[in-house]
Design a protein around this motif. Structure first.
Motif, PDB file in Angstrom:
ATOM      1  N   GLU A 211      -4.645 -10.114  -1.473  1.00  0.00           N
ATOM      2  CA  GLU A 211      -5.055  -9.649  -0.143  1.00  0.00           C
ATOM      3  C   GLU A 211      -5.691  -8.276  -0.245  1.00  0.00           C
ATOM      4  OE1 GLU A 211      -1.753  -9.121   2.528  1.00  0.00           O
ATOM      5  OE2 GLU A 211      -0.327  -8.887   0.875  1.00  0.00           O
ATOM      6  N   GLU A 212      -6.644  -8.013   0.648  1.00  0.00           N
ATOM      7  CA  GLU A 212      -7.345  -6.737   0.716  1.00  0.00           C
ATOM      8  C   GLU A 212      -7.335  -6.244   2.157  1.00  0.00           C
ATOM      9  OE1 GLU A 212     -11.268  -7.015  -0.851  1.00  0.00           O
ATOM     10  OE2 GLU A 212     -10.642  -7.973  -2.728  1.00  0.00           O
TER      11      GLU A 212
ATOM     12  N   LEU B 260       0.544  -4.150   1.177  1.00  0.00           N
ATOM     13  CA  LEU B 260      -0.832  -3.713   1.349  1.00  0.00           C
ATOM     14  C   LEU B 260      -0.876  -2.516   2.295  1.00  0.00           C
ATOM     15  CD1 LEU B 260      -3.745  -4.660   0.565  1.00  0.00           C
ATOM     16  CD2 LEU B 260      -3.824  -5.778   2.796  1.00  0.00           C
ATOM     17  N   GLY B 261      -1.610  -1.484   1.902  1.00  0.00           N
ATOM     18  CA  GLY B 261      -1.737  -0.284   2.729  1.00  0.00           C
ATOM     19  C   GLY B 261      -0.718   0.792   2.438  1.00  0.00           C
ATOM     20  N   ASP B 262       0.347   0.465   1.681  1.00  0.00           N
ATOM     21  CA  ASP B 262       1.342   1.480   1.337  1.00  0.00           C
ATOM     22  C   ASP B 262       0.704   2.552   0.460  1.00  0.00           C
ATOM     23  OD1 ASP B 262       3.266   0.136   2.710  1.00  0.00           O
ATOM     24  OD2 ASP B 262       4.278  -0.704   0.959  1.00  0.00           O
ATOM     25  N   SER B 263       1.278   3.737   0.478  1.00  0.00           N
ATOM     26  CA  SER B 263       0.779   4.805  -0.370  1.00  0.00           C
ATOM     27  C   SER B 263       1.556   4.844  -1.681  1.00  0.00           C
ATOM     28  CB  SER B 263       0.882   6.161   0.337  1.00  0.00           C
ATOM     29  OG  SER B 263       2.236   6.497   0.559  1.00  0.00           O
ATOM     30  N   VAL B 264       0.854   5.220  -2.746  1.00  0.00           N
ATOM     31  CA  VAL B 264       1.454   5.424  -4.062  1.00  0.00           C
ATOM     32  C   VAL B 264       1.041   6.801  -4.555  1.00  0.00           C
ATOM     33  CG1 VAL B 264       1.556   2.979  -4.648  1.00  0.00           C
ATOM     34  CG2 VAL B 264      -0.513   4.274  -5.173  1.00  0.00           C
TER      35      VAL B 264
ATOM     36  N   ALA C 112      -1.790  11.327  -3.553  1.00  0.00           N
ATOM     37  CA  ALA C 112      -1.449  10.171  -2.728  1.00  0.00           C
ATOM     38  C   ALA C 112      -2.662   9.249  -2.612  1.00  0.00           C
ATOM     39  CB  ALA C 112      -0.974  10.617  -1.352  1.00  0.00           C
ATOM     40  N   LEU C 113      -2.479   7.977  -2.967  1.00  0.00           N
ATOM     41  CA  LEU C 113      -3.517   6.963  -2.872  1.00  0.00           C
ATOM     42  C   LEU C 113      -2.969   5.789  -2.069  1.00  0.00           C
ATOM     43  CD1 LEU C 113      -4.434   6.908  -6.670  1.00  0.00           C
ATOM     44  CD2 LEU C 113      -5.586   8.252  -4.910  1.00  0.00           C
ATOM     45  N   ARG C 114      -3.859   5.000  -1.488  1.00  0.00           N
ATOM     46  CA  ARG C 114      -3.421   3.839  -0.707  1.00  0.00           C
ATOM     47  C   ARG C 114      -3.747   2.546  -1.433  1.00  0.00           C
ATOM     48  NH1 ARG C 114      -5.343   2.959   4.942  1.00  0.00           N
ATOM     49  NH2 ARG C 114      -3.711   1.390   4.885  1.00  0.00           N
ATOM     50  N   VAL C 115      -2.839   1.588  -1.335  1.00  0.00           N
ATOM     51  CA  VAL C 115      -3.057   0.275  -1.932  1.00  0.00           C
ATOM     52  C   VAL C 115      -4.045  -0.485  -1.051  1.00  0.00           C
ATOM     53  CG1 VAL C 115      -1.990  -1.900  -2.605  1.00  0.00           C
ATOM     54  CG2 VAL C 115      -0.746   0.248  -2.933  1.00  0.00           C
ATOM     55  N   SER C 116      -5.255  -0.661  -1.546  1.00  0.00           N
ATOM     56  CA  SER C 116      -6.301  -1.338  -0.773  1.00  0.00           C
ATOM     57  C   SER C 116      -6.440  -2.805  -1.165  1.00  0.00           C
ATOM     58  CB  SER C 116      -7.646  -0.634  -0.974  1.00  0.00           C
ATOM     59  OG  SER C 116      -8.002  -0.620  -2.351  1.00  0.00           O
ATOM     60  N   ARG C 117      -5.900  -3.161  -2.307  1.00  0.00           N
ATOM     61  CA  ARG C 117      -5.954  -4.549  -2.795  1.00  0.00           C
ATOM     62  C   ARG C 117      -4.660  -4.829  -3.537  1.00  0.00           C
ATOM     63  NH1 ARG C 117      -8.068  -7.412  -7.426  1.00  0.00           N
ATOM     64  NH2 ARG C 117      -9.208  -9.307  -6.848  1.00  0.00           N
TER      65      ARG C 117
ATOM     66  N   ALA D   9       2.995  -7.179 -10.352  1.00  0.00           N
ATOM     67  CA  ALA D   9       1.915  -7.277  -9.370  1.00  0.00           C
ATOM     68  C   ALA D   9       0.708  -6.533  -9.922  1.00  0.00           C
ATOM     69  CB  ALA D   9       2.350  -6.698  -8.030  1.00  0.00           C
ATOM     70  N   GLU D  10      -0.433  -6.743  -9.286  1.00  0.00           N
ATOM     71  CA  GLU D  10      -1.641  -6.003  -9.620  1.00  0.00           C
ATOM     72  C   GLU D  10      -2.099  -5.285  -8.359  1.00  0.00           C
ATOM     73  OE1 GLU D  10      -4.582  -8.544 -11.405  1.00  0.00           O
ATOM     74  OE2 GLU D  10      -3.051  -9.734 -12.409  1.00  0.00           O
ATOM     75  N   ILE D  11      -2.338  -3.994  -8.472  1.00  0.00           N
ATOM     76  CA  ILE D  11      -2.737  -3.226  -7.299  1.00  0.00           C
ATOM     77  C   ILE D  11      -4.031  -2.483  -7.582  1.00  0.00           C
ATOM     78  CG2 ILE D  11      -0.361  -2.923  -6.509  1.00  0.00           C
ATOM     79  CD1 ILE D  11      -0.458  -0.058  -7.527  1.00  0.00           C
TER      80      ILE D  11
END
Length: 616
Positions: A30-31, A277-281, A287-292, A303-305
């Motif tokens: 999902e994206e 999806l959308g959580d921050s890492v 801080a980056l957001r999970v876009s995929r 998982a693959e992020i």
């Protein structure tokens, strides 16, 4: 387990047409504002494979997917490969003849209009910016929603089967740390230059343009001339249009259009569980957001992020000002608003600098200054009772330092002897030297850093062989610049009282004897580890063990203790006896006495009875 339903199913309860119990290689991709797709494989020879046909619905972990493609591979295994799109894509089967252009409308009203008559339930949302919608014809509800997001400058589509919503952002600010030694197997960095614009043609209301027609990026020499246009329908003044377009190239704009997009792809082990999806890492403190996100729900936590810096265009910044009450109700850009945007971005840069300060400093006092309480704390190594070895503090009573050490999954309780006179450099377990951030004024000796003071002290960093021939510092003279720097460095080094005779008193951890099970160790024992007590869980029970130092009939290292198994309690006290079962539950064969057992006690006892003597 995957459940298959017919294409016109509405309840999605029970086992439907079939439970696809032989499915393997199950994957969900999902994206953000993009596809959501389920794929899996199934043995083509199984009778259930014939039921998996196009447009039927598969339920995976409560989410619904409609089969869109099947492929049968004859590779000796005869496997059916299946792809199914999230049921949200059903909205793409509806046609919107026209959604007219409108100014000053609420985003929620327009979103609900796009999904009217589709059978989807539009959930309420607090995200409702005022939008100048450009209008669309001959489109699907999804295409209308994507255009709405573009006009608003922000927004993301929430998909929960037949429930949809327009929200400001998906996911949560979890800030899960990404570390190659913990939860990341492989990390790749990507730069995307496909959307870069270095020569911008801005257009305002009624096709208003600026003098000359375009504006160039100050970094145009880096990427060459890459032309593009943006339309600002709310701007009717040429000067305001130029100012607004200039912000697209501003270094203070995190969404500037003349810089490549940066993202990271990782094979991720979701140890904590629940990454969405959308959580921050967090990667290297950023801080980056999970876009995929790709998950394998029935195989492992792997998982693959794909995560990147959130792109915040100018429209998003203005939206934040609007919510903070800094913008007039009428959609209009003025020089004052532009200045406020610049101030807002400057504040972000300041906050980012503060984050670096928090990351570099090690003192808990610093955290208390910056936040009254800590909600989440991530550490690699933790030790308590630093005061006992801090030479600035009173010498500890008895010359002892009791402390707890926490690392990985281990909690260790120690006590050590502390020297009253000897001190040594204080270093982290990694070997890094720790320094004070200041040795003067009220900030002196309060905070710590691992950065060499020669590097961060601007005045001293400028000292070179040419401008400091005498190599003087605090009235002392040195033969070389290297000696001078080392003397300066020494003043900032954190010192600690020297510790000796560090004795472990209790250890809690996992993975004893190669088994990933919990265990406790009591005491240190002798050099061979004999004289320690253990309690631990293994694959088939619970153990309470004492390792003997040796006695008349018992050799050193012999394990005396109790084992609790599914079929009862076992004990061992002599080497020749081995482990002896006491009986199911053990209660019937254990006798407690406040004296030594007598002949009558022994004669009347059941076989394998254990006598336990205690004192009143």
């Amino acid at each position: 387990m995957l459940i298959l339903y017919d294409r016109d199913e509405s309840g999605f309860s029970g086992n439907g047409l079939a439970a696809l119990n032989l499915a393997f290689s199950v994957r969900v991709l999902e994206e953000i504002n993009g596809p959501c797709e389920l794929s899996f494989s199934y043995p083509a020879g199984d009778p259930k494979a014939a039921l998996i046909t196009r447009f039927r619905v598969v339920k995976c972990e409560g989410r619904l997917f409609r089969v869109s493609r099947t492929e049968r591979a004859e590779d000796g295994r005869s496997v059916l490969s299946v792809t199914a799109n999230h049921i949200y894509d059903d909205c793409k089967n509806f046609h919107i003849r026209e959604m007219p252009e409108v100014s000053g409308a609420g985003a929620q009203e327009l979103f609900a209009l796009a999904f009217a008559g589709t059978g989807f339930n539009v959930l309420p949302s607090e995200f409702n910016p005022v939008v100048d919608f450009t209008g669309i014809t001959d489109a699907t509800p999804d295409e209308a929603a994507q255009l709405l997001i573009k006009c608003a400058g922000r927004g993301e589509i929430f998909k929960d089967n037949k429930n949809v919503a327009l929200v400001e952002r998906l996911g949560a600010d979890k800030r899960v740390p990404l570390r190659l030694d913990y939860n990341v197997k492989e990390l790749k960095r990507f730069e995307d230059c496909s959307g870069i614009i270095t020569r911008l043609y801005p257009y305002g209301r009624d096709d208003l343009t600026i003098e000359g027609g375009y504006i160039d990026s100050p970094d145009i020499s880096l990427y060459g001339v890459r032309e593009g246009s943006l339309r600002y329908r709310e701007i009717g003044d040429a000067a305001a249009l130029l100012a607004r377009a200039s912000l697209e190239f501003s270094p203070a704009n995190p969404g500037r259009i003349d810089a490549p997009g940066v993202s990271f792809q990782a094979e991720f082990i979701d140890r904590e569980g629940g990454l969405s999806l959308g959580d921050s890492v967090l990667l290297d403190g950023e801080a980056l957001r999970v876009s995929r996100l790709i998950k394998y729900p029935y195989e492992s936590v792997l998982a693959e992020i794909t995560a990147g810096r959130p792109k915040r265009g100018i429209a998003a910044v203005i939206g934040e000002l609007e919510r903070a009450g800094k913008r007039p109700p009428k959609v209009r850009v003025t020089q004052q608003v532009i200045n406020e945007i610049r101030q807002d971005m400057s504040l972000e840069i300041h906050n980012a600098a503060m984050e670096v300060f928090k990351t570099e400093t090690l003192s808990a006092e610093t955290a208390q200054i910056n936040a009254a309480w800590i909600r989440e704390l991530y550490v690699q190594w933790l030790e308590t009772n630093f005061e006992a070895i801090d030479p600035r503090r009173p010498y500890p009573a008895g010359g002892k330092r009791p402390f707890i050490r926490v690392h990985n999954q281990n909690i260790e309780h120690f006590i050590s002897d502390v020297s009253e006179e000897e001190v040594e450099d204080f270093k982290l377990p990694s070997g890094q030297q720790v320094y004070y951030t200041s040795i003067e004024a009220e900030e002196a000796f309060k905070y710590f850093t691992v950065t060499d003071p020669v590097k961060w002290n601007a005045e001293f960093r400028s000292v070179t062989e040419e401008n400091a021939p005498e190599y003087s510092y605090l009235g002392a003279h040195y033969e070389s610049l290297a000696q001078l720097r080392e003397a300066y460095r020494e003043n900032f080094r954190v010192k600690a009282r020297k510790q000796t005779n560090m004795i472990p008193r209790k250890t809690q951890g996992f993975n004893m004897n190669g088994l990933n099970e919990p265990w406790d160790v009591w005491g240190r024992g002798d050099e061979a580890g004999n004289g320690c007590g253990y309690q631990y869980k293994d694959l088939d029970g619970f153990n309470l063990i004492y390792t003997s130092r040796g006695a008349a009939e018992i050799p050193p290292g012999f394990e005396i203790g109790l084992k609790l198994r599914d079929d009862g309690v076992y004990t061992r006290s002599l080497p020749e006896e081995g482990w002896v079962k006491l009986g199911a539950g053990g209660a019937a064969n254990i006798v407690f006495l406040n004296r030594a057992p007598e002949a009558a006690d022994i004669a009347g006892a059941a076989e394998n009875t254990l006598f336990v003597q205690y004192a009143d």
